[in-house]
Each structure stands twice: as C-alpha cells, then as structure tokens.
Write a protein that holds these residues in place. Structure first.
Motif, PDB file in Angstrom:
ATOM      1  N   ALA A 259      19.576  79.483  18.055  1.00 55.55           N
ATOM      2  CA  ALA A 259      18.745  79.255  17.061  1.00 55.55           C
ATOM      3  C   ALA A 259      18.528  77.982  16.529  1.00 55.55           C
ATOM      4  O   ALA A 259      17.376  77.561  16.016  1.00 55.55           O
ATOM      5  N   TRP A 260      19.609  77.179  16.285  1.00 54.68           N
ATOM      6  CA  TRP A 260      19.279  75.779  15.958  1.00 54.68           C
ATOM      7  C   TRP A 260      18.427  74.901  17.054  1.00 54.68           C
ATOM      8  O   TRP A 260      17.671  74.108  16.373  1.00 54.68           O
TER       9      TRP A 260
ATOM     10  N   ASP B 194      22.798  83.665  12.294  1.00 49.44           N
ATOM     11  CA  ASP B 194      23.925  84.185  12.609  1.00 49.44           C
ATOM     12  C   ASP B 194      24.215  84.913  13.814  1.00 49.44           C
ATOM     13  O   ASP B 194      25.240  84.748  14.384  1.00 49.44           O
ATOM     14  N   THR B 195      23.266  85.437  14.055  1.00 50.87           N
ATOM     15  CA  THR B 195      23.294  86.387  15.270  1.00 50.87           C
ATOM     16  C   THR B 195      23.016  85.426  16.587  1.00 50.87           C
ATOM     17  O   THR B 195      23.775  85.682  17.704  1.00 50.87           O
ATOM     18  N   ALA B 196      22.108  84.574  16.660  1.00 55.13           N
ATOM     19  CA  ALA B 196      22.059  83.617  17.816  1.00 55.13           C
ATOM     20  C   ALA B 196      22.853  82.540  17.933  1.00 55.13           C
ATOM     21  O   ALA B 196      22.998  81.816  19.208  1.00 55.13           O
TER      22      ALA B 196
ATOM     23  N   ILE C  21      16.268  86.998   6.460  1.00 56.94           N
ATOM     24  CA  ILE C  21      15.719  87.021   8.122  1.00 56.94           C
ATOM     25  C   ILE C  21      16.037  85.830   8.745  1.00 56.94           C
ATOM     26  O   ILE C  21      16.693  86.062   9.862  1.00 56.94           O
ATOM     27  N   LEU C  22      15.991  84.590   8.111  1.00 54.01           N
ATOM     28  CA  LEU C  22      16.367  83.427   8.879  1.00 54.01           C
ATOM     29  C   LEU C  22      17.674  83.225   9.079  1.00 54.01           C
ATOM     30  O   LEU C  22      18.202  82.852  10.087  1.00 54.01           O
ATOM     31  N   GLN C  23      18.561  83.739   8.092  1.00 52.86           N
ATOM     32  CA  GLN C  23      19.787  83.572   7.838  1.00 52.86           C
ATOM     33  C   GLN C  23      20.604  84.597   9.111  1.00 52.86           C
ATOM     34  O   GLN C  23      21.521  84.178   9.709  1.00 52.86           O
TER      35      GLN C  23
END
Length: 117
Positions: free
Chosen positions: A16-17, A10-12, A4-6
């Motif tokens: 995300a970072w 990848d999407t955001a 889920i985190l990965q």
C-alpha cells in the motif's frame, strides 16, 4: 474516505505504501504536464510537456494499481492500456505539431532549421 484508506493500508502493508508513493509521483508528473501545457507559448513547445511526463505519470499510476492489487490479472489488464498509450501518444503529438505548423502558430525565430519551407 479515511477509513477506507486506513483499512487498505492495514490490510496490504508495504504494498500500500509503495502504491501510494507511485500515485503521488504520478500526480506530480501529471500536474507538471498540465502546468507546462498552460504556460508554454506555442504548440511545438507544449508537445514536450504534453507527452513525456504524461506517459510516465500514467505508467506510474498503472504500476501503482498492479502493486496495490498484487495479482497477475491486474498486470495483464493494465498492460494493453500502456501499450496503446505508447503507440498513440507519438501519433497524437505528431498531429498536433503538424496542425501548429500548418496554422503558423509557432515562433519562427526560435527554430534553428525550418524543414517545412
């Protein structure tokens, strides 16, 4: 959990970072507040550990939510939470300080001026 985190990263992408960094800083501030509450000797000193880093930690966690979601709707949802927090924390810390002074649970020798006498 890691999938889920990965997939979120990848999407955001960069958002995300940024959200993860904001959440980590918020967690460190909240942990510091918890350590201060446990370690400080009396309620008047604990108030600083209770109020200041906890409010900033919540603000950073809410900012992480807004950054991660990336919509104005998320901003308008978390804004009342922060406003209520900013209004209620001074009231609650005042009540805790007042209870500590009334019960005599503070170190008299550390006060420069005691206005309660």
């Amino acid at each position: 959990m890691t999938e889920i985190l990965q997939s979120f990263i990848d999407t955001a992408g960069v958002r995300a970072w940024i959200a993860l960094v904001l959440l980590l800083v918020a967690a460190v501030l909240s942990f510091g507040a918890a350590v201060g509450i446990v370690r400080f000797p009396d309620p008047l000193v604990r108030l600083h550990a209770m109020a200041k880093p906890q409010v900033l930690g919540l603000a950073l966690a809410l900012a992480a939510i807004v950054v991660a979601v990336g919509t104005w709707t998320a901003f308008w949802v978390v804004l009342p939470i922060m406003v209520f927090q900013l209004f209620l924390v001074p009231v609650s810390t005042h009540m805790i300080a007042r209870a500590g002074v009334r019960s005599g649970d503070y170190r008299h020798e550390d006060l420069l001026v005691d206005d309660t006498e």
